[in-house]
Motif scaffolding. Structure first.
Motif, PDB file in Angstrom:
ATOM      1  N   SER A  10      94.742  52.265 135.520  1.00 53.28           N
ATOM      2  CA  SER A  10      96.160  52.234 135.860  1.00 53.28           C
ATOM      3  C   SER A  10      96.919  51.586 134.712  1.00 53.28           C
ATOM      4  O   SER A  10      96.341  50.907 133.868  1.00 53.28           O
ATOM      5  CB  SER A  10      96.379  51.438 137.149  1.00 53.28           C
ATOM      6  OG  SER A  10      96.023  50.096 136.945  1.00 53.28           O
ATOM      7  N   HIS A  13     100.809  46.608 136.006  1.00 52.04           N
ATOM      8  CA  HIS A  13     101.366  46.338 137.322  1.00 52.04           C
ATOM      9  C   HIS A  13     101.800  44.877 137.367  1.00 52.04           C
ATOM     10  O   HIS A  13     100.974  43.980 137.176  1.00 52.04           O
ATOM     11  CB  HIS A  13     100.335  46.575 138.431  1.00 52.04           C
ATOM     12  CG  HIS A  13     100.067  48.003 138.712  1.00 52.04           C
ATOM     13  ND1 HIS A  13      99.174  48.750 137.992  1.00 52.04           N
ATOM     14  CD2 HIS A  13     100.602  48.829 139.634  1.00 52.04           C
ATOM     15  CE1 HIS A  13      99.152  49.972 138.460  1.00 52.04           C
ATOM     16  NE2 HIS A  13     100.005  50.052 139.456  1.00 52.04           N
ATOM     17  N   VAL A  16      99.736  41.968 139.246  1.00 53.30           N
ATOM     18  CA  VAL A  16      98.354  42.388 139.495  1.00 53.30           C
ATOM     19  C   VAL A  16      97.572  42.167 138.203  1.00 53.30           C
ATOM     20  O   VAL A  16      97.932  42.677 137.148  1.00 53.30           O
ATOM     21  CB  VAL A  16      98.274  43.876 139.912  1.00 53.30           C
ATOM     22  CG1 VAL A  16      96.842  44.289 140.136  1.00 53.30           C
ATOM     23  CG2 VAL A  16      99.116  44.119 141.159  1.00 53.30           C
ATOM     24  N   THR A  24      89.453  46.933 138.905  1.00 51.10           N
ATOM     25  CA  THR A  24      90.472  47.975 138.856  1.00 51.10           C
ATOM     26  C   THR A  24      90.083  49.130 139.771  1.00 51.10           C
ATOM     27  O   THR A  24      90.902  49.619 140.554  1.00 51.10           O
ATOM     28  CB  THR A  24      90.653  48.500 137.412  1.00 51.10           C
ATOM     29  OG1 THR A  24      91.010  47.415 136.561  1.00 51.10           O
ATOM     30  CG2 THR A  24      91.721  49.576 137.339  1.00 51.10           C
ATOM     31  N   TRP A  27      90.574  48.178 143.389  1.00 50.76           N
ATOM     32  CA  TRP A  27      91.992  48.167 143.738  1.00 50.76           C
ATOM     33  C   TRP A  27      92.497  49.591 143.950  1.00 50.76           C
ATOM     34  O   TRP A  27      93.225  49.867 144.908  1.00 50.76           O
ATOM     35  CB  TRP A  27      92.784  47.476 142.621  1.00 50.76           C
ATOM     36  CG  TRP A  27      94.244  47.316 142.937  1.00 50.76           C
ATOM     37  CD1 TRP A  27      94.829  46.254 143.567  1.00 50.76           C
ATOM     38  CD2 TRP A  27      95.296  48.232 142.618  1.00 50.76           C
ATOM     39  NE1 TRP A  27      96.180  46.460 143.663  1.00 50.76           N
ATOM     40  CE2 TRP A  27      96.499  47.666 143.093  1.00 50.76           C
ATOM     41  CE3 TRP A  27      95.349  49.460 141.986  1.00 50.76           C
ATOM     42  CZ2 TRP A  27      97.726  48.307 142.964  1.00 50.76           C
ATOM     43  CZ3 TRP A  27      96.565  50.108 141.848  1.00 50.76           C
ATOM     44  CH2 TRP A  27      97.738  49.528 142.337  1.00 50.76           C
ATOM     45  N   LEU A  28      92.093  50.492 143.064  1.00 49.18           N
ATOM     46  CA  LEU A  28      92.510  51.890 143.194  1.00 49.18           C
ATOM     47  C   LEU A  28      92.021  52.486 144.515  1.00 49.18           C
ATOM     48  O   LEU A  28      92.771  53.154 145.226  1.00 49.18           O
ATOM     49  CB  LEU A  28      91.983  52.706 142.012  1.00 49.18           C
ATOM     50  CG  LEU A  28      92.653  52.428 140.668  1.00 49.18           C
ATOM     51  CD1 LEU A  28      91.830  53.021 139.525  1.00 49.18           C
ATOM     52  CD2 LEU A  28      94.080  52.963 140.652  1.00 49.18           C
ATOM     53  N   ARG A  29      90.748  52.229 144.854  1.00 52.14           N
ATOM     54  CA  ARG A  29      90.195  52.739 146.115  1.00 52.14           C
ATOM     55  C   ARG A  29      90.968  52.177 147.313  1.00 52.14           C
ATOM     56  O   ARG A  29      91.286  52.904 148.260  1.00 52.14           O
ATOM     57  CB  ARG A  29      88.725  52.368 146.237  1.00 52.14           C
ATOM     58  CG  ARG A  29      87.831  53.123 145.316  1.00 52.14           C
ATOM     59  CD  ARG A  29      86.367  52.718 145.521  1.00 52.14           C
ATOM     60  NE  ARG A  29      85.567  53.176 144.405  1.00 52.14           N
ATOM     61  CZ  ARG A  29      84.920  52.399 143.558  1.00 52.14           C
ATOM     62  NH1 ARG A  29      84.941  51.091 143.698  1.00 52.14           N
ATOM     63  NH2 ARG A  29      84.228  52.917 142.565  1.00 52.14           N
ATOM     64  N   GLU A  30      91.243  50.872 147.274  1.00 53.92           N
ATOM     65  CA  GLU A  30      91.959  50.222 148.375  1.00 53.92           C
ATOM     66  C   GLU A  30      93.360  50.791 148.565  1.00 53.92           C
ATOM     67  O   GLU A  30      93.918  50.718 149.657  1.00 53.92           O
ATOM     68  CB  GLU A  30      92.042  48.714 148.134  1.00 53.92           C
ATOM     69  CG  GLU A  30      90.712  48.004 148.263  1.00 53.92           C
ATOM     70  CD  GLU A  30      90.762  46.575 147.733  1.00 53.92           C
ATOM     71  OE1 GLU A  30      91.853  46.095 147.327  1.00 53.92           O
ATOM     72  OE2 GLU A  30      89.703  45.925 147.714  1.00 53.92           O
ATOM     73  N   HIS A  31      93.924  51.355 147.493  1.00 50.06           N
ATOM     74  CA  HIS A  31      95.275  51.903 147.557  1.00 50.06           C
ATOM     75  C   HIS A  31      95.274  53.430 147.683  1.00 50.06           C
ATOM     76  O   HIS A  31      96.289  54.085 147.438  1.00 50.06           O
ATOM     77  CB  HIS A  31      96.087  51.437 146.343  1.00 50.06           C
ATOM     78  CG  HIS A  31      96.450  49.995 146.452  1.00 50.06           C
ATOM     79  ND1 HIS A  31      95.593  48.977 146.088  1.00 50.06           N
ATOM     80  CD2 HIS A  31      97.556  49.391 146.938  1.00 50.06           C
ATOM     81  CE1 HIS A  31      96.165  47.814 146.323  1.00 50.06           C
ATOM     82  NE2 HIS A  31      97.355  48.036 146.850  1.00 50.06           N
ATOM     83  N   GLY A  32      94.135  53.985 148.074  1.00 51.44           N
ATOM     84  CA  GLY A  32      94.074  55.407 148.396  1.00 51.44           C
ATOM     85  C   GLY A  32      93.805  56.358 147.257  1.00 51.44           C
ATOM     86  O   GLY A  32      93.841  57.574 147.453  1.00 51.44           O
ATOM     87  N   PHE A  33      93.534  55.838 146.064  1.00 47.21           N
ATOM     88  CA  PHE A  33      93.226  56.718 144.936  1.00 47.21           C
ATOM     89  C   PHE A  33      91.752  57.114 144.981  1.00 47.21           C
ATOM     90  O   PHE A  33      90.892  56.314 145.371  1.00 47.21           O
ATOM     91  CB  PHE A  33      93.526  56.028 143.606  1.00 47.21           C
ATOM     92  CG  PHE A  33      94.987  55.809 143.365  1.00 47.21           C
ATOM     93  CD1 PHE A  33      95.770  56.804 142.807  1.00 47.21           C
ATOM     94  CD2 PHE A  33      95.575  54.598 143.706  1.00 47.21           C
ATOM     95  CE1 PHE A  33      97.127  56.600 142.587  1.00 47.21           C
ATOM     96  CE2 PHE A  33      96.925  54.382 143.487  1.00 47.21           C
ATOM     97  CZ  PHE A  33      97.705  55.387 142.940  1.00 47.21           C
TER      98      PHE A  33
END
Length: 69
Positions: A10, A13, A16, A24, A27-33
């Motif tokens: 990413s 941010h 972050v 990283t 975090w991406l997985r937790e945010h739906g990526f």
């Protein structure tokens, strides 16, 4: 066919801060990526080397003759 991607990083941010690339990805997985489901985290270079050896195709045995193809 719909677009499908795996995200590996990413941009900046505000507020972050990641200590590692693995953080990283988490975090991406937790945010739906979507991230590469085959991504692994290793704790030592020896573990990395062992994983690389598991991924290498098996070398032909000395008794296998080449067909020249």
């Amino acid at each position: 066919m719909p677009l499908s991607i795996w995200v590996y990083g990413s941009g900046h941010h505000e507020g972050v801060d990641f200590e590692s690339h693995w953080e990283t990805l988490e975090w991406l997985r937790e945010h739906g990526f979507r991230t590469n489901p085959f991504a692994e985290r290793f704790d030592s270079i020896e573990d990395v080397a062992a994983a690389c050896q598991r991924l290498e195709p098996a070398a032909p045995s000395s008794t296998t003759r080449s067909t020249g193809l």
